[in-house]
Design an enzyme around this catalytic site. Structure first.
Site, PDB file in Angstrom:
ATOM      1  N   ARG A  56     -43.378  -7.804  31.177  1.00 46.96           N
ATOM      2  CA  ARG A  56     -42.309  -7.880  32.189  1.00 46.96           C
ATOM      3  C   ARG A  56     -42.751  -8.694  33.404  1.00 46.96           C
ATOM      4  O   ARG A  56     -41.913  -9.230  34.130  1.00 46.96           O
ATOM      5  CB  ARG A  56     -41.886  -6.479  32.615  1.00 46.96           C
ATOM      6  CG  ARG A  56     -40.912  -5.871  31.645  1.00 46.96           C
ATOM      7  CD  ARG A  56     -40.351  -4.565  32.163  1.00 46.96           C
ATOM      8  NE  ARG A  56     -39.236  -4.145  31.335  1.00 46.96           N
ATOM      9  CZ  ARG A  56     -38.624  -2.980  31.448  1.00 46.96           C
ATOM     10  NH1 ARG A  56     -39.022  -2.122  32.365  1.00 46.96           N
ATOM     11  NH2 ARG A  56     -37.631  -2.672  30.666  1.00 46.96           N
ATOM     12  N   LYS A 218     -29.316   7.127  15.952  1.00 45.37           N
ATOM     13  CA  LYS A 218     -28.164   7.983  16.242  1.00 45.37           C
ATOM     14  C   LYS A 218     -26.902   7.234  16.612  1.00 45.37           C
ATOM     15  O   LYS A 218     -26.907   6.382  17.491  1.00 45.37           O
ATOM     16  CB  LYS A 218     -28.529   8.909  17.404  1.00 45.37           C
ATOM     17  CG  LYS A 218     -29.633   9.885  17.065  1.00 45.37           C
ATOM     18  CD  LYS A 218     -29.919  10.771  18.241  1.00 45.37           C
ATOM     19  CE  LYS A 218     -30.933  11.850  17.879  1.00 45.37           C
ATOM     20  NZ  LYS A 218     -31.339  12.592  19.074  1.00 45.37           N
ATOM     21  N   GLY A 375     -36.071  -2.365  22.938  1.00 47.64           N
ATOM     22  CA  GLY A 375     -37.504  -2.176  22.711  1.00 47.64           C
ATOM     23  C   GLY A 375     -37.913  -2.193  21.246  1.00 47.64           C
ATOM     24  O   GLY A 375     -38.802  -2.951  20.838  1.00 47.64           O
ATOM     25  N   GLY A 398     -31.857  -0.704  28.131  1.00 42.60           N
ATOM     26  CA  GLY A 398     -30.659  -0.042  28.651  1.00 42.60           C
ATOM     27  C   GLY A 398     -29.588  -1.018  29.106  1.00 42.60           C
ATOM     28  O   GLY A 398     -28.406  -0.858  28.786  1.00 42.60           O
TER      29      GLY A 398
HETATM   30  C1  3PG Z   1     -36.245   0.278  32.444  1.00 46.30           C
HETATM   31  O1  3PG Z   1     -37.460   0.264  32.254  1.00 46.30           O
HETATM   32  O2  3PG Z   1     -35.422   0.604  31.575  1.00 46.30           O
HETATM   33  C2  3PG Z   1     -35.756  -0.181  33.787  1.00 46.30           C
HETATM   34  O3  3PG Z   1     -36.821  -0.526  34.585  1.00 46.30           O
HETATM   35  C3  3PG Z   1     -34.911   0.868  34.443  1.00 46.30           C
HETATM   36  O4  3PG Z   1     -35.674   2.017  34.675  1.00 46.30           O
HETATM   37  P1  3PG Z   1     -34.955   3.429  34.763  1.00 46.30           P
HETATM   38  O5  3PG Z   1     -34.443   3.727  33.382  1.00 46.30           O
HETATM   39  O6  3PG Z   1     -35.989   4.404  35.251  1.00 46.30           O
HETATM   40  O7  3PG Z   1     -33.820   3.280  35.754  1.00 46.30           O
END
Ligand code: 3PG
Ligand code: MG
Length: 424
Positions: A56, A218, A375, A398
């Site tokens: 990252r 899931k 991931g 996410g």
């Molecule tokens: C992640 O690693 O998914 C992002 O940095 C966001 O982190 P968080 O899920 O703790 O908000």
């Protein structure tokens, strides 16, 4: 393959109705002598007080190096972990600043032990054009996660411009991501621009036919993604454990396989929506089964309708892979999130790897645009040694899923709003 419906032409949509053309890039912006706040996602694994995986960090170095080279005073903002508004040494960004020093040998990189207040002012006062400062964890203050304008204003006071290069945090409406863009002119960094361009093109305006491959355990965690994708894709391949729940929804007996019986109704609803939208859902016609998910276990290939009562489906079978390869030959865009099988345990990664190699080959030949994210997906592509050959591999988990789910991303919303204000 089990064809749940046959493909017809789809209309195109837009993710959250955002006008991406309003998002401004830092390219061509005069930053010399300016204090530039750069929000990055340095939420990296720390082991024994050091950065365990710097990917990252390396992904945003081009933005930071460009700004420094052009004479900006670069002020780096990030969160790390979830300290929930209290100072905790385990989630300090100090080791990240140390890693930055190693990665930018010709540049002065300073760590500043607080992100607001006197210590921050003192540390930033010492910056020269071309220097980089890494401020301490934003989440040591509750105002960050609360999207508090007061906290955002204090951060904004350090800078003349704001650059967001944290796509993997784009789904968080936090002060350093959203509220801050109301106090400073806001630009997208190079990585952010690349991410939203690649995802925008693949999801909102793809060359058709467009196929999505969605795997993972899931259905329950990807309902919105699947529901949104069936209205936008021509073909949706459902893989991983969630394929079993779809098979159940079609009345297929899946033996001892993992599934979510409570989500059979959801799967049926998604199938109905797909039919309505003219999106073809593809499930495996043959599968690899074993009595347990572990290395060295006996396994066999069987037709999906002949799974033994004590058998667990752990991967797509060779006939399914051959069928998907054939489909890929006429597809122009592929969006991929989630593996087809239990790829971390050999040999149940074979279908995922074979499909990844084929997507990579077609991409290299210029026949396909391929965008992958998440991931597990990135790990699988790396294992198959093909990540480099995809058109675009997203750093985000996410945020990628939120985007696929049709949600407006707070970061993109903030950048577009700032750009719209500046527009003539
Ligand atoms: C992640 O690693 O998914 C992002 O940095 C966001 O982190 P968080 O899920 O703790 O908000
Ligand atoms: Mg996360």
């Amino acid at each position: 393959m089990n064809e749940v419906s046959s493909p017809v032409a789809l209309g195109k949509g837009s993710a959250g109705g955002l006008d991406l053309s309003r998002v401004r890039s830092i390219d061509g912006v005069d930053v010399h002598g300016k204090r530039v706040l750069v929000r990055v996602d340095f939420n990296v694994p720390i082991e024994g007080g050091a950065v365990a995986d710097a990917s990252r960090i390396t992904r945003v170095l081009p933005t930071i190096a460009k700004l420094a080279r052009e004479g900006a005073k670069v002020i780096v903002l990030s969160h790390l972990g979830r300290p929930k508004g209290v100072v905790s040494p385990e989630t300090s960004l100090r080791p990240v600043a140390q890693k930055m020093k190693e990665l930018m040998p010709g540049t002065t990189v300073r760590f500043v032990g607080d992100c607001i207040g006197e210590e921050a002012k003192r540390g930033l006062g010492a910056l020269n054009p071309g220097d980089v400062a890494v401020l301490e964890n934003l989440r040591f203050y509750p105002g960050e996660e609360k999207n508090d304008p007061g906290f955002a204003k204090k951060l904004a006071a350090h800078g003349d411009l704001y650059v967001d290069d944290a796509f993997s945090s784009a789904h968080r409406a936090h002060a350093s991501i959203e509220a801050i863009a109301d106090f400073l002119p806001a630009y997208a960094g190079l990585l952010m621009m690349a991410e939203i361009t690649a995802l925008g093109e693949a999801l909102e305006n793809p060359e058709r036919p467009v196929m999505a491959i969605v795997g993972g355990a899931k259905v329950s965690t990807k309902i919105e993604v699947l529901t949104n994708l069936v209205t936008r894709m021509d073909v949706l391949v459902v893989g991983g454990g969630m394929a079993n729940t779809f098979l159940l929804a079609q009345g297929v007996k899946i033996g001892a396989s993992f599934s979510e019986p409570d989500f059979v109704a959801t799967a049926k609803d998604i199938i109905a929506r797909a039919q309505q939208a003219g999106c073809e859902i593809v499930l495996p016609s043959d599968v690899v089964v074993a009595k347990a998910l572990k290395e060295g276990v006996d396994w066999q290939v069987c037709p999906v309708r002949k799974v033994p009562a004590d058998g667990m489906i752990l991967d797509f079978g060779p006939e399914s892979v051959a069928d998907m390869k054939q489909r890929l030959a006429s597809v122009r865009t592929v969006l991929w999130n989630g593996p087809l099988g239990a790829f971390e345990t050999a040999p149940f990664g074979e279908a995922t790897f074979a499909l990844a190699r084929e997507v990579a080959r077609l991409t290299k030949e210029g026949k396909l645009v391929s965008v992958a994210g998440g991931g597990d997906t990135v790990r699988a592509l790396n294992e198959a040694h093909v990540a480099e050959d995809f058109s675009y591999v997203s750093t985000a988990g996410g945020a990628f899923l939120e985007w696929l789910g049709g949600h407006e991303l707070p970061a993109v919303r903030a950048l577009a709003r700032s750009g719209a204000h500046a527009a003539p």
